[in-house]
Design a protein around this motif. Sequence first.
Motif, PDB file in Angstrom:
ATOM      1  N   HIS A  40      54.106  23.105  -6.122  1.00 50.69           N
ATOM      2  CA  HIS A  40      53.164  23.832  -6.608  1.00 50.69           C
ATOM      3  C   HIS A  40      52.048  24.801  -5.880  1.00 50.69           C
ATOM      4  O   HIS A  40      52.155  26.112  -5.973  1.00 50.69           O
ATOM      5  N   LEU A  43      54.519  27.228  -3.852  1.00 52.58           N
ATOM      6  CA  LEU A  43      54.960  28.365  -4.680  1.00 52.58           C
ATOM      7  C   LEU A  43      53.741  29.385  -4.496  1.00 52.58           C
ATOM      8  O   LEU A  43      53.938  30.734  -4.416  1.00 52.58           O
ATOM      9  N   THR A 219      49.247  32.510 -21.015  1.00 56.25           N
ATOM     10  CA  THR A 219      50.986  32.768 -21.065  1.00 56.25           C
ATOM     11  C   THR A 219      51.271  34.220 -21.174  1.00 56.25           C
ATOM     12  O   THR A 219      52.494  34.374 -21.142  1.00 56.25           O
ATOM     13  N   VAL A 256      50.980  26.757 -18.151  1.00 52.45           N
ATOM     14  CA  VAL A 256      52.120  25.889 -17.881  1.00 52.45           C
ATOM     15  C   VAL A 256      53.034  25.506 -19.248  1.00 52.45           C
ATOM     16  O   VAL A 256      52.324  25.622 -20.061  1.00 52.45           O
ATOM     17  N   THR A 262      60.263  28.570 -21.584  1.00 51.91           N
ATOM     18  CA  THR A 262      60.921  29.612 -20.278  1.00 51.91           C
ATOM     19  C   THR A 262      60.105  30.886 -20.208  1.00 51.91           C
ATOM     20  O   THR A 262      60.684  31.490 -19.317  1.00 51.91           O
ATOM     21  N   THR A 264      56.895  31.282 -19.896  1.00 49.60           N
ATOM     22  CA  THR A 264      55.615  31.115 -19.136  1.00 49.60           C
ATOM     23  C   THR A 264      55.764  32.016 -17.830  1.00 49.60           C
ATOM     24  O   THR A 264      56.754  31.741 -17.067  1.00 49.60           O
ATOM     25  N   PRO A 266      56.009  32.939 -14.030  1.00 55.08           N
ATOM     26  CA  PRO A 266      55.928  32.073 -13.008  1.00 55.08           C
ATOM     27  C   PRO A 266      54.781  32.470 -12.089  1.00 55.08           C
ATOM     28  O   PRO A 266      54.667  33.693 -11.840  1.00 55.08           O
ATOM     29  N   PRO A 267      54.123  31.931 -11.004  1.00 51.64           N
ATOM     30  CA  PRO A 267      53.378  32.176 -10.024  1.00 51.64           C
ATOM     31  C   PRO A 267      53.790  33.576  -9.139  1.00 51.64           C
ATOM     32  O   PRO A 267      52.847  34.329  -8.978  1.00 51.64           O
ATOM     33  N   ASP A 269      55.438  36.085 -10.300  1.00 52.77           N
ATOM     34  CA  ASP A 269      55.054  37.318 -11.181  1.00 52.77           C
ATOM     35  C   ASP A 269      53.617  37.573 -11.183  1.00 52.77           C
ATOM     36  O   ASP A 269      52.931  38.663 -11.161  1.00 52.77           O
ATOM     37  N   TYR A 270      52.728  36.528 -11.589  1.00 55.52           N
ATOM     38  CA  TYR A 270      51.420  36.644 -11.614  1.00 55.52           C
ATOM     39  C   TYR A 270      50.784  37.013 -10.234  1.00 55.52           C
ATOM     40  O   TYR A 270      50.103  38.172 -10.122  1.00 55.52           O
TER      41      TYR A 270
END
Length: 433
Positions: A40, A43, A219, A256, A262, A264, A266-267, A269-270
């Motif tokens: 994590h 990522l 989210t 999370v 599915t 949520t 992903p890091p 994209d954030y």
Amino acid sequence: MHFFELKDGVLHAEGVSLETIAEQVGTPTYVYSAGTLRRHYGLMRDACDAHKGALGEALIAFAVKANSNLSVLKVLGAMGCGADTVSEGEIRRALKAGIPASKIIFSGVGKTDAELAFAIQQGVRQINVESSTELQRLIAVVKSLKQDPTVSGRVANPDVAIRVNPKIGAGGHAKITTGGAGDKFGVPVEEALDLYAVASSSEHVNPVGLACHIGSQITDLTPLENAFKVIRGMTETLREQGHTVTRLDLGGGLGVPYYGETNTPPPADYIAMVAGVLDGLNVEAAFEPGRLMAANAGVLLSRVVHVNERTDGRRFLVLDAAMNDLMRPALYEAFHDVKPVRPVDGAALPHDIVGPVCETGDTFARDRELAPLKADDLVVFMSAGAYGAVMGSEYNTRPMAAEVLVDGGRWAVIKPRPTYEDILSREPIAEWL
């Protein structure tokens, strides 16, 4: 993504059977996966490094309040992770785990003078100031330290960031929303601009940027993006006024998938969204993920005490774990998937999953569909690595859960379960009794 999987019909943490841990350590016990923590962090690190042009040498500072176990902090610190702290105790934990003061951020609305003095003397990266009163107190503490002949060494002006309340709140529950107009955190935009000017005129603090954190378990990227746009606009305004702004602390809060969702974000994209908002500002970003790093890196291992099938049709799965071990369902109505360590055959039936504490609030789930279980079966609460053990207590004089770290095929107890003698020895009886 996590490393809790079935192997030979038994749930494992990486290369270690949870049955083995239960046999040797007992239950309830938190089990953490070092591999998941590293994954994590990796990522987040990779995503930040892919956008250095917009984010600079971004700092990832783990929110210690999510999981403050020293071994968990050590795993993350060894990879270069910093720490977001909200108390002197958390600063001390981060330092003991080997995280340098230069990577420690000190946040929180109620820092005492003693805590501020400790943070200043340790040389933490920055102190996030959350009110006009706190700024004045901080300036007074710095001045006092500089004048104190018993303080050894030079007292440097601390770097500070002004925490902004953008009036944009978000999160998975009202109790973990922190950026709304009525929330206690930070100050409104205009007040933050004024405070920055006050800090700039002081001889005792060094304003370096702005901070913002609007909530937890978010989210949807939209409220985060809107908040960060407010921060960008403020940065531009401050620079137009002649102030220097080199850092933006954007907090944490990305959710999370507790339910196995599915959707949520992903890091990657954030972080890409943040880079788009900050592009061209030439600032160094800081992120403070907690739940995102630790939630799916841990499970709470528990044993079935018995199954109470009442004549009115309700079926209670009574566990040896309770609300004092995992508070989130009672406090936030939070969902945790419950899985048997050794899957059983049979049609799923509705169960109320409860613990032994003498309160109806000690209920983890109502009408949860589970295959039939029996006394002594082992189960786990998934996604329990964040805000689990750290919120534990000895309510009902129940020993707090043990904690275990698994790293590949190795494992160790990283917080022993206290004995009853340990618990009672902490309470000296008044001498006149």
